[in-house]
Design a protein around this motif. Structure first.
Motif, PDB file in Angstrom:
ATOM      1  N   GLU A  61     -21.250 -19.060 -16.215  1.00 61.97           N
ATOM      2  CA  GLU A  61     -21.655 -19.613 -14.925  1.00 61.97           C
ATOM      3  C   GLU A  61     -20.559 -19.439 -13.888  1.00 61.97           C
ATOM      4  O   GLU A  61     -20.822 -19.159 -12.728  1.00 61.97           O
ATOM      5  N   GLU A  62     -19.299 -19.595 -14.323  1.00 62.21           N
ATOM      6  CA  GLU A  62     -18.198 -19.564 -13.370  1.00 62.21           C
ATOM      7  C   GLU A  62     -16.915 -19.171 -14.099  1.00 62.21           C
ATOM      8  O   GLU A  62     -16.712 -19.510 -15.259  1.00 62.21           O
ATOM      9  N   ALA A  63     -16.064 -18.467 -13.397  1.00 66.89           N
ATOM     10  CA  ALA A  63     -14.737 -18.128 -13.911  1.00 66.89           C
ATOM     11  C   ALA A  63     -13.743 -18.246 -12.766  1.00 66.89           C
ATOM     12  O   ALA A  63     -14.024 -17.821 -11.652  1.00 66.89           O
ATOM     13  N   SER A  64     -12.598 -18.850 -13.055  1.00 67.47           N
ATOM     14  CA  SER A  64     -11.578 -18.979 -12.020  1.00 67.47           C
ATOM     15  C   SER A  64     -10.200 -18.783 -12.649  1.00 67.47           C
ATOM     16  O   SER A  64      -9.971 -19.150 -13.789  1.00 67.47           O
ATOM     17  N   ARG A  65      -9.311 -18.197 -11.869  1.00 69.97           N
ATOM     18  CA  ARG A  65      -7.974 -17.908 -12.351  1.00 69.97           C
ATOM     19  C   ARG A  65      -7.079 -19.127 -12.183  1.00 69.97           C
ATOM     20  O   ARG A  65      -7.132 -19.824 -11.168  1.00 69.97           O
ATOM     21  N   ASN A  66      -6.274 -19.394 -13.195  1.00 63.03           N
ATOM     22  CA  ASN A  66      -5.311 -20.496 -13.167  1.00 63.03           C
ATOM     23  C   ASN A  66      -3.971 -19.941 -12.707  1.00 63.03           C
ATOM     24  O   ASN A  66      -3.233 -19.355 -13.497  1.00 63.03           O
TER      25      ASN A  66
END
Length: 141
Positions: A61-66
């Motif tokens: 659904e979603e991916a985000s970089r840390n």
């Protein structure tokens, strides 16, 4: 409005308090084993979820970089991501239930209060416990 009068024998209350103290002591002594068993169950649960994801059962659904992850020297040259994956609820295994923890201060406080109540009750020559005495120890039963 009528009131209910309950008479509890001192000997009965003492035996119930001793039983409650023994249960708490067993719970306190076994909590490390229970925590270790829980952690193994969580590992097995996580592996089962990963197998479902690898088998293509999930939908990203979603991916985000840390970005904070990359600030540490040991993580230089690596990238970290947080990913939200939707899995069908029926395909998930049962999640392990976290055991109740029993902090040292709780154990010491309750042990002291229960043992003090037992000592006082053993000193009495009364056959029945007063309502106020019963009310003060009822939370431990």
């Amino acid at each position: 409005m009528s009131t209910v009068k309950v008479k509890v024998k001192v000997s009965t209350l003492i035996s119930h308090l001793e039983k409650a103290l023994a249960e708490r002591e067993a719970r306190y002594k076994n909590q490390e084993k229970e925590q270790a068993k829980y952690e193994k169950a969580v590992e097995a649960y996580n592996l089962a979820v990963l197998k479902l994801i690898k088998a293509g059962k999930g939908e990203v659904e979603e991916a985000s970089r840390n970005h904070y992850y990359e600030r540490h020297a040991k993580n230089k040259g690596k990238a970290s991501f947080s990913v939200t994956i939707l899995l069908p609820a029926g395909s998930l295994p049962d999640e392990p239930e976290r055991p109740d923890t029993y902090n040292d201060y709780e154990w010491k406080r309750e042990r002291e209060e229960i043992t003090q109540a037992i000592r006082v009750l053993k000193l009495t020559e009364e056959q029945f416990v007063s309502a106020s005495t019963y009310a003060s120890v009822a939370k431990y039963l």
